[in-house]
Design an enzyme around this catalytic site. Sequence first.
Site, short mmCIF file in Angstrom:
data_model
loop_
_atom_site.label_atom_id
_atom_site.label_comp_id
_atom_site.label_asym_id
_atom_site.label_seq_id
_atom_site.Cartn_x
_atom_site.Cartn_y
_atom_site.Cartn_z
N ARG A 26 27.74 40.66 3.79
CA ARG A 26 29.14 40.57 3.99
C ARG A 26 30.07 39.81 2.72
O ARG A 26 31.12 39.14 3.15
CB ARG A 26 29.39 39.67 5.40
CG ARG A 26 28.92 40.22 6.51
CD ARG A 26 30.22 41.13 7.12
NE ARG A 26 29.71 41.79 8.40
CZ ARG A 26 30.38 41.36 9.40
NH1 ARG A 26 31.03 40.29 9.59
NH2 ARG A 26 30.00 41.87 10.54
N ARG A 30 36.52 38.65 4.85
CA ARG A 30 37.83 37.78 5.07
C ARG A 30 38.03 36.30 4.38
O ARG A 30 38.90 36.04 4.17
CB ARG A 30 37.71 37.54 6.56
CG ARG A 30 38.37 38.54 7.21
CD ARG A 30 37.85 38.31 8.95
NE ARG A 30 36.46 38.35 8.92
CZ ARG A 30 36.00 38.51 10.20
NH1 ARG A 30 36.66 38.62 11.20
NH2 ARG A 30 34.58 38.22 10.24
N ARG A 39 43.53 44.42 3.57
CA ARG A 39 43.64 44.81 5.02
C ARG A 39 44.94 44.93 5.75
O ARG A 39 45.18 45.53 6.22
CB ARG A 39 42.63 44.02 5.66
CG ARG A 39 42.34 44.35 7.06
CD ARG A 39 41.45 43.07 7.84
NE ARG A 39 42.02 41.98 8.01
CZ ARG A 39 41.67 40.67 8.64
NH1 ARG A 39 40.37 40.76 9.02
NH2 ARG A 39 42.52 39.62 8.48
N ASP A 76 30.77 49.88 8.23
CA ASP A 76 30.35 49.10 9.05
C ASP A 76 29.10 49.84 9.93
O ASP A 76 29.14 51.05 9.91
CB ASP A 76 31.49 49.03 10.12
CG ASP A 76 31.10 47.62 11.23
OD1 ASP A 76 31.25 46.48 10.74
OD2 ASP A 76 30.43 47.94 12.11
N TYR A 151 24.99 47.61 20.96
CA TYR A 151 26.52 47.93 21.03
C TYR A 151 27.11 48.97 21.96
O TYR A 151 27.73 48.88 22.60
CB TYR A 151 27.21 47.76 19.66
CG TYR A 151 27.08 46.53 18.88
CD1 TYR A 151 28.12 45.55 19.12
CD2 TYR A 151 25.92 46.20 17.99
CE1 TYR A 151 28.05 44.41 18.48
CE2 TYR A 151 26.12 45.06 17.38
CZ TYR A 151 26.90 44.02 17.49
OH TYR A 151 26.96 43.09 16.91
O1 CP3 Z 1 28.14 43.08 3.61
C1 CP3 Z 1 29.20 43.68 3.39
O2 CP3 Z 1 30.21 43.09 2.64
C2 CP3 Z 1 29.36 45.24 3.76
C3 CP3 Z 1 30.19 45.55 4.77
C4 CP3 Z 1 29.73 45.29 6.09
C5 CP3 Z 1 30.54 45.14 7.29
N1 CP3 Z 1 29.83 45.00 8.29
C6 CP3 Z 1 31.86 44.69 7.23
C7 CP3 Z 1 32.68 44.18 8.42
C8 CP3 Z 1 28.19 45.32 6.81
C9 CP3 Z 1 27.07 45.36 5.89
C10 CP3 Z 1 28.73 45.19 8.18
C11 CP3 Z 1 27.31 45.12 9.14
C12 CP3 Z 1 27.54 44.65 10.46
N2 CP3 Z 1 28.36 45.17 11.33
C13 CP3 Z 1 26.36 44.16 11.42
C14 CP3 Z 1 25.26 43.72 10.85
C15 CP3 Z 1 25.11 42.59 10.21
C16 CP3 Z 1 25.59 41.20 10.93
O3 CP3 Z 1 26.63 40.64 10.73
O4 CP3 Z 1 24.90 40.89 11.93
C17 CP3 Z 1 27.21 44.20 12.50
C18 CP3 Z 1 26.40 43.59 13.74
C19 CP3 Z 1 28.26 44.83 12.63
C20 CP3 Z 1 29.20 44.98 13.83
C21 CP3 Z 1 30.53 44.31 13.50
N3 CP3 Z 1 31.45 44.61 12.52
C22 CP3 Z 1 30.76 43.17 14.31
C23 CP3 Z 1 30.04 42.30 15.27
C24 CP3 Z 1 32.03 42.89 13.60
C25 CP3 Z 1 33.15 41.56 14.24
C26 CP3 Z 1 32.73 40.39 14.06
C27 CP3 Z 1 33.30 39.65 12.92
O5 CP3 Z 1 32.63 39.24 11.94
O6 CP3 Z 1 34.55 39.95 12.88
C28 CP3 Z 1 32.51 43.57 12.67
C29 CP3 Z 1 33.78 43.59 11.92
C30 CP3 Z 1 33.25 43.52 10.33
N4 CP3 Z 1 32.53 44.39 9.63
C31 CP3 Z 1 34.06 42.73 9.57
C32 CP3 Z 1 33.75 43.25 8.22
C33 CP3 Z 1 34.48 42.88 6.81
C34 CP3 Z 1 35.48 41.92 9.70
C35 CP3 Z 1 36.67 42.72 10.05
C36 CP3 Z 1 37.89 42.08 9.56
O7 CP3 Z 1 38.36 42.30 8.46
O8 CP3 Z 1 38.52 41.54 10.54
#
Ligand code: CP3
Length: 344
Positions: A26, A30, A39, A76, A151
């Site tokens: 990640r 943010r 964003r 994602d 999910y």
């Molecule tokens: O790692 C990186 O920088 C690359 C991008 C990436 C994102 N999500 C961007 C993201 C990667 C590799 C993921 C993987 C992901 N997404 C997982 C597996 C890893 C983990 O964290 O367990 C999962 C379960 C998801 C599903 C997901 N996406 C959830 C549950 C959420 C909401 C929770 C949160 O942190 O807000 C997301 C949103 C998400 N994916 C964000 C980002 C940068 C935040 C969105 C925002 O900008 O508000």
Amino acid sequence: MSPSPKPLLATLQGQKQPIPPVWLMRQAGRYLPEYRALRAEKGGFLALVNDSEASAEVTLQPIRRFGMDGAILFSDILVVPMALGQDLWFETGEGPRLAPVVQARAALEGLEAAPGALEPVYETVRRVVAALPSGTTFLGFAGSPWTVATYMIAGQGSREQSEARRLAYRDPVLMRDLIDRIETCTIDYLLGQIAAGVEAVQLFDSWSGSLSPVQFEQWVIAPTARIIAALKAKAPQVPVIGFPKGAGGKLPAYARETGVDAVGVDETVDPAWAHVSLPAGLPVQGNLDPLALIAGGVVLDEAVDRILAAFTDRPHVFNLGHGIQQDTPIAHVEQLLARVRGER
Ligand code: CP3
């Protein structure tokens, strides 16, 4: 095959580096003001993901700012259910939502991969390739079928993945059908990323920790092994990192049985135990507690040193044990990088 001159890729190929390469799960996100600004300009997270030019820019932000050894594609894991036809949206301040929830045959039957649905992601990959510094390794990724299924079945993040685990016991045939559909789409998706230019891929299995050993074999190890076999048949040169978060004592079986080239270890695992328990020479990735990164100071230095010491005798990619949190101070990321690189 001669080892890559890129430190991260070489490590994943089994060549231990004098200084472990670093990237952070990640790392685009943010905690970075430049991410938040883009964003806001695009109108939200999904708008960002669907915009290849913006996604490429976000992928490169942590490379420019920190010189990470790896760039991870900005997307994602839930774009796979979206490609299969489930509606995806993000509830502000809460997280992802998917509809319809898949609890019965009827909801499953409609799910087929739409041709071209993931094309914007491949376009992101091509744009990043064109702009990436020569020493940086480009990582693609997907969720593992089990985690993606949790999910799809609950329609959102769920406590202890109870809905998916119940369904797996109640109707293993339906569960297998769902896993197969995700698996087929995931193989195509990763091969698409590879064709567009990623150099290694990571499978995120964020919720593998809630499964019993028998269920872990069935729903984590077996699908992961099938995906890796399919990838190796077409792209044998591309290393696969498996990250079964929460697997704990099941990590050695995962490492032995899936065919992964490297294994990600979360922060709850003692790195010294991981070193003696995982196959000799297998590259490991991890495993700093994201909260130690937030804490900073001596706590952070000591935690980094413990991990470096545990993995001196095998190829090691320095990373967190899970994604970086949004309240992480940027100065602490700089401190971490300097510590790993022996500059402080
Ligand atoms: O790692 C990186 O920088 C690359 C991008 C990436 C994102 N999500 C961007 C993201 C990667 C590799 C993921 C993987 C992901 N997404 C997982 C597996 C890893 C983990 O964290 O367990 C999962 C379960 C998801 C599903 C997901 N996406 C959830 C549950 C959420 C909401 C929770 C949160 O942190 O807000 C997301 C949103 C998400 N994916 C964000 C980002 C940068 C935040 C969105 C925002 O900008 O508000």
